[in-house]
Design an enzyme around this catalytic site. Structure first.
Site, short mmCIF file in Angstrom:
data_model
loop_
_atom_site.label_atom_id
_atom_site.label_comp_id
_atom_site.label_asym_id
_atom_site.label_seq_id
_atom_site.Cartn_x
_atom_site.Cartn_y
_atom_site.Cartn_z
N LYS A 282 1.37 5.51 5.20
CA LYS A 282 1.28 6.17 3.89
C LYS A 282 1.13 7.68 4.06
O LYS A 282 0.39 8.15 4.93
CB LYS A 282 0.10 5.61 3.08
CG LYS A 282 0.31 4.18 2.60
CD LYS A 282 -0.56 3.86 1.42
CE LYS A 282 -0.06 4.57 0.18
NZ LYS A 282 -0.82 4.20 -1.04
N GLU B 145 -5.90 7.96 2.42
CA GLU B 145 -4.86 7.10 1.85
C GLU B 145 -4.48 5.96 2.79
O GLU B 145 -3.99 4.92 2.35
CB GLU B 145 -3.60 7.92 1.53
CG GLU B 145 -3.78 8.98 0.47
CD GLU B 145 -3.71 8.42 -0.94
OE1 GLU B 145 -3.63 7.18 -1.09
OE2 GLU B 145 -3.76 9.22 -1.88
N GLU C 83 -4.38 -1.36 -9.75
CA GLU C 83 -4.86 -0.84 -8.46
C GLU C 83 -6.22 -0.21 -8.68
O GLU C 83 -6.40 0.61 -9.58
CB GLU C 83 -3.95 0.27 -7.90
CG GLU C 83 -2.64 -0.13 -7.31
CD GLU C 83 -1.89 1.10 -6.80
OE1 GLU C 83 -2.52 1.97 -6.13
OE2 GLU C 83 -0.70 1.21 -7.08
N GLU D 32 -2.72 0.90 5.67
CA GLU D 32 -1.29 1.20 5.79
C GLU D 32 -1.15 2.55 6.51
O GLU D 32 -1.29 3.61 5.89
CB GLU D 32 -0.64 1.25 4.41
CG GLU D 32 -0.66 -0.07 3.66
CD GLU D 32 -0.02 0.05 2.29
OE1 GLU D 32 1.22 -0.04 2.19
OE2 GLU D 32 -0.78 0.27 1.32
#
Length: 350
Positions: free
Chosen positions: A325, A331, A271, A322
């Protein structure tokens, strides 16, 4: 005739070259291709077939899935995408206690029933267990060993490698890179894991975010250094010069591996990425600059100052934003693509 000292030195050189060749081969069948992570913690995500088609349309043929989702696996496999398949942390207790037979049963039902083995390149057993899931730490290596034994029994150990993705915080020291050392509290788990990785030819997986390093310590981490900026002040570490934080972090990990006697284990970055919102430095322009550099490095097979001839297989985070999250606002904004398939910023992968 060579002296004893010269013979010893030659032997060490040959061993080092051999180790790098083996490690480079283990670093991936195609390290010159970038991969992309497909997180699923969102409320408006396109269907798996659309996500897989989007990757292929943009020339991306490798992806990381964080769990063996039975809806996602067949769609990505059918699109010809090679996969890192995550083994969720909550499965580790069962897999460590079940033996190879139980691991094989899990592998067949959770993964191979939904995707052919030729599409699975890695099993990433647990994610950042040593960072925030200490309950699972004693089960991590036994689960890895049982899954590998299951792969051996199925005749797949030469195709599918078993590893585990770690947070960068697995390092207790990282500056300068040559001072890299593992967190002592993690060594009881890491040492048998490193032996396992060395024996099976699997990479040490790490999730690393120069963006987060900058956010956490802006007084000491230059934004340009985190972004591969041409004007960033370099870091001198003995004979080596570091112009960016990504190289420095990977080489700190390499130094830590060397200190533990496992300098031949390759590193894969499972990642990395840069968000587009949620922080003053999280902009589409910065995300484009960072991720474009990662794509370019993968295509050129660029190593690091400590391992200049050894590409670092890399997976960008994330395919989409997303919105589910937790944590800081940024984030939720790592998506490279929007839900409609358009790019969040200008970037090319082919």
């Amino acid at each position: 005739m060579a002296t004893r000292t010269e013979s010893c030195l030659l032997g060490h050189v040959l061993l080092a070259v051999s180790a790098l060749v083996v490690a480079a081969a283990a670093a991936g069948d195609d390290p010159g291709k970038i991969g992309i992570c497909h997180g699923r913690v969102g409320s408006n995500l396109p269907p798996p077939a659309a996500a897989a088609a989007l990757l292929r349309r943009n020339g991306v043929t490798k992806a990381r899935l964080f769990l063996p989702d039975p809806a996602v696996l067949p769609a990505f496999a059918a699109a010809g995408i090679d996969l890192i398949v995550g083994v969720p942390n909550e499965n580790l207790t069962f897999l460590s206690a079940s033996g190879p037979e139980g691991a094989a049963q899990w592998l067949r039902s959770a993964v191979l029933a939904h995707a052919p083995a030729e599409r699975v390149r890695y099993l990433a057993v647990g994610n950042e267990v040593l960072y925030n899931n200490q309950f699972y730490a004693p089960h991590l290596v036994p689960a890895m060993q049982n899954l590998h034994a299951a792969l051996v029994a199925l005749g797949l150990d030469g195709k599918v490698k078993v590893s585990s993705a770690h947070a960068s915080s697995v390092l207790a020291a990282s500056y300068p890179p040559s001072a890299g050392a593992f967190d002592a509290a993690s060594l009881p788990v890491l040492r048998p894991m490193l032996r396992f990785l060395a024996d099976t030819g699997a990479p040490f997986m790490v999730n690393t975010y120069p963006f987060i390093s900058y956010v956490n310590d802006p007084a000491n981490v230059q934004l340009g250094y985190a972004l591969f900026g041409a004007g960033a002040a370099p870091v001198q570490d003995g004979a080596l010069v570091y112009t960016n934080l990504f190289d420095a972090t990977v080489d700190a990990l390499v130094a830590a591996l060397e200190k533990e006697g496992f300098g031949n284990v390759p590193v894969a970055v499972t990642e990395t990425g840069w968000p587009t919102a949620g922080h003053p430095a999280a902009t589409p322009q910065n995300a484009a600059a960072y991720n474009a550099k990662m794509v370019e490095r993968a295509a050129r097979g660029v190593g690091t100052p400590r391992r200049p001839g050894m590409p670092v297989e890399t997976f960008l985070f994330d395919l989409y934003d997303e919105d589910g999250k937790p944590g800081a606002e940024f984030e939720r904004h790592f998506g490279i693509f929007k839900a409609d398939g358009s790019k969040a910023y200008d970037i090319n992968f082919a």
